[in-house]
Motif scaffolding. Structure first.
Motif, PDB file in Angstrom:
ATOM      1  N   THR A 126       0.844  -1.188   0.000  1.00  0.00           N
ATOM      2  CA  THR A 126       0.000   0.000   0.000  1.00  0.00           C
ATOM      3  C   THR A 126       0.885   1.246   0.000  1.00  0.00           C
ATOM      4  O   THR A 126       2.087   1.174   0.243  1.00  0.00           O
ATOM      5  CB  THR A 126      -0.912   0.021   1.237  1.00  0.00           C
ATOM      6  N   SER A 127       0.276   2.385  -0.224  1.00  0.00           N
ATOM      7  CA  SER A 127       1.028   3.635  -0.187  1.00  0.00           C
ATOM      8  C   SER A 127       1.592   3.886   1.211  1.00  0.00           C
ATOM      9  O   SER A 127       2.717   4.394   1.355  1.00  0.00           O
ATOM     10  CB  SER A 127       0.143   4.801  -0.626  1.00  0.00           C
ATOM     11  N   ALA A 128       0.822   3.497   2.235  1.00  0.00           N
ATOM     12  CA  ALA A 128       1.296   3.659   3.616  1.00  0.00           C
ATOM     13  C   ALA A 128       2.481   2.736   3.883  1.00  0.00           C
ATOM     14  O   ALA A 128       3.445   3.126   4.553  1.00  0.00           O
ATOM     15  CB  ALA A 128       0.162   3.360   4.598  1.00  0.00           C
ATOM     16  N   PHE A 132       6.310   3.806   4.840  1.00  0.00           N
ATOM     17  CA  PHE A 132       6.984   3.309   6.041  1.00  0.00           C
ATOM     18  C   PHE A 132       8.357   2.744   5.684  1.00  0.00           C
ATOM     19  O   PHE A 132       9.339   2.995   6.388  1.00  0.00           O
ATOM     20  CB  PHE A 132       6.148   2.235   6.734  1.00  0.00           C
ATOM     21  N   GLY A 258      -0.972  -2.778  12.135  1.00  0.00           N
ATOM     22  CA  GLY A 258      -1.906  -1.995  11.337  1.00  0.00           C
ATOM     23  C   GLY A 258      -3.304  -2.118  11.895  1.00  0.00           C
ATOM     24  O   GLY A 258      -3.538  -2.797  12.897  1.00  0.00           O
TER      25      GLY A 258
END
Length: 366
Positions: A126-128, A132, A258
């Motif tokens: 994911t973009s997150a 990270f 998460g």
């Protein structure tokens, strides 16, 4: 390694139904790969784990024919070979019971740096997750670690690229021989990885590409490193296999938590919940757990006459100035921070050159 020894080692590695553990047992018993093939059949059959079927496969002349072809490929591609009893074999991998007896590499790999971590996770990052990875490696970069991953889609290639961006050595562990690159779209990154590290594989050029190769490759990823970090993972996936292997090697495992409902957080959350991984919220968590110290491998940072500290950093600095040496838990308690947050702030302050870590998890102001 001379060609004659390499020929015997390759023939042993190629023997069907044998495996690395049995091959190591034979070498330990008889002294070398060459001695195995020169031993009498009846004596080989007396060795535990060597039955008629394995012996037939071991002594098949086709193994030597294949070895000759692979030697030609190794020479043409200028690959380096790493025999598990030689000095150039990765030290951490030597201690893994199922590590390959022979490993191939290409590039500019320097394993004298003992700070080696593996970063794995989902191919559908994911973009997150990508953010990270980039921030995590940026925070670690002053400590100059080696970043290991699998050169696959998603987390793997994000880790390799972030390492390159920060001039860190990075190692890709391939699930195939050096006659190809998978996925093909990642061929554009090969030269950069070779300049900043390189690739390892225990697969031959003649090995067929197979999904099971990825699971076999994962033991190399886990075995090379001091710790394995899982960034994002679904409830099932190859990165969880790598984490399991790392745990079986008694290596540290970290996972990024998460939200409970997120598909690609379930695997990480389950690792943490089952105590199979440390919770990782920042680079400071890993630095603290592994006991890394900044001054061990880089030049001390000269304290600036005027350093900008934020409110939280100033609170810790004032405490250390007043109390002198203080432990992490004491600092966190005095400043009313969670321990992980205090560790993260202390790392930033260390990078600014205003504090230094001491043995016994102590810190003092400079």
């Amino acid at each position: 390694m001379n060609i004659t020894d390499l020929r015997y080692i390759l023939a042993l590695q190629r023997a069907p139904n044998l495996g690395d553990r049995t091959a190591k047992k034979l070498i330990a018993r008889l002294g070398s790969a060459a001695a195995i093939f020169k031993e009498k059949r009846q004596n080989l059959l007396k060795i535990e784990g060597i039955g008629a079927l394995k012996l037939k496969g071991l002594l098949d002349p086709a193994n030597f024919e294949a070895a000759e072809k692979e030697i030609e490929f190794i020479q043409n591609e200028q690959l380096e070979t790493h025999y598990f009893l030689d000095d150039n074999y990765p030290e951490k991998l030597k201690h893994c019971h199922d590590s390959p007896i022979l490993l191939f590499s290409k590039g500019n790999i320097q394993l004298n740096n003992r700070r080696i971590i593996s970063i794995v996770g989902t191919r559908k990052i994911t973009s997150a997750g990508k953010a990270f990875v980039e921030q995590f490696i940026e925070e670690l970069s002053p400590l100059n670690p080696i970043i290991v991953s699998g050169f696959a889609y998603g987390v793997d290639i994000a880790a390799h690229r972030a390492a390159i961006d920060h001039n860190l050595q990075t190692i890709g562990c391939l699930a195939h021989g050096f006659d190809q690159i998978y996925p093909k779209v990642h061929a554009r990154y090969v030269d950069e990885v070779l300049k900043n590290g390189g690739f390892f594989s225990d697969f031959w050029s003649s090995d067929k590409f197979d999904r099971n190769n990825f699971l076999k490759r994962n033991r190399i990823i886990a075995g090379l490193s001091e710790a394995t970090v899982v960034i994002e993972s679904a409830e099932k996936g190859g990165s969880l296999v790598t984490a399991d292997i790392a745990n079986s090697y008694n290596r540290e495992v970290f996972a990024v938590p998460g939200r409970p409902g997120d598909k690609y957080s379930k695997g990480c959350n389950n690792l943490i919940k089952s105590n199979n991984a440390h919770l990782l919220s920042s680079a400071a968590d890993l630095v603290y757990m592994l006991g890394w110290k900044l001054e061990e491998e880089i030049k001390p940072i000269q304290q600036q006459l005027f350093v900008d500290l934020d409110e939280e950093e100033q609170l810790i600095y004032d405490h250390l100035k007043e109390k002198g040496k203080s432990q992490l838990d004491t600092i966190a308690l005095y400043c009313d921070f969670p321990t992980f947050k205090a560790a993260s702030i202390l790392l930033n302050m260390e990078l600014k050159g205003v504090i230094r870590p001491l043995p016994g998890k102590l810190f003092e102001a400079i």
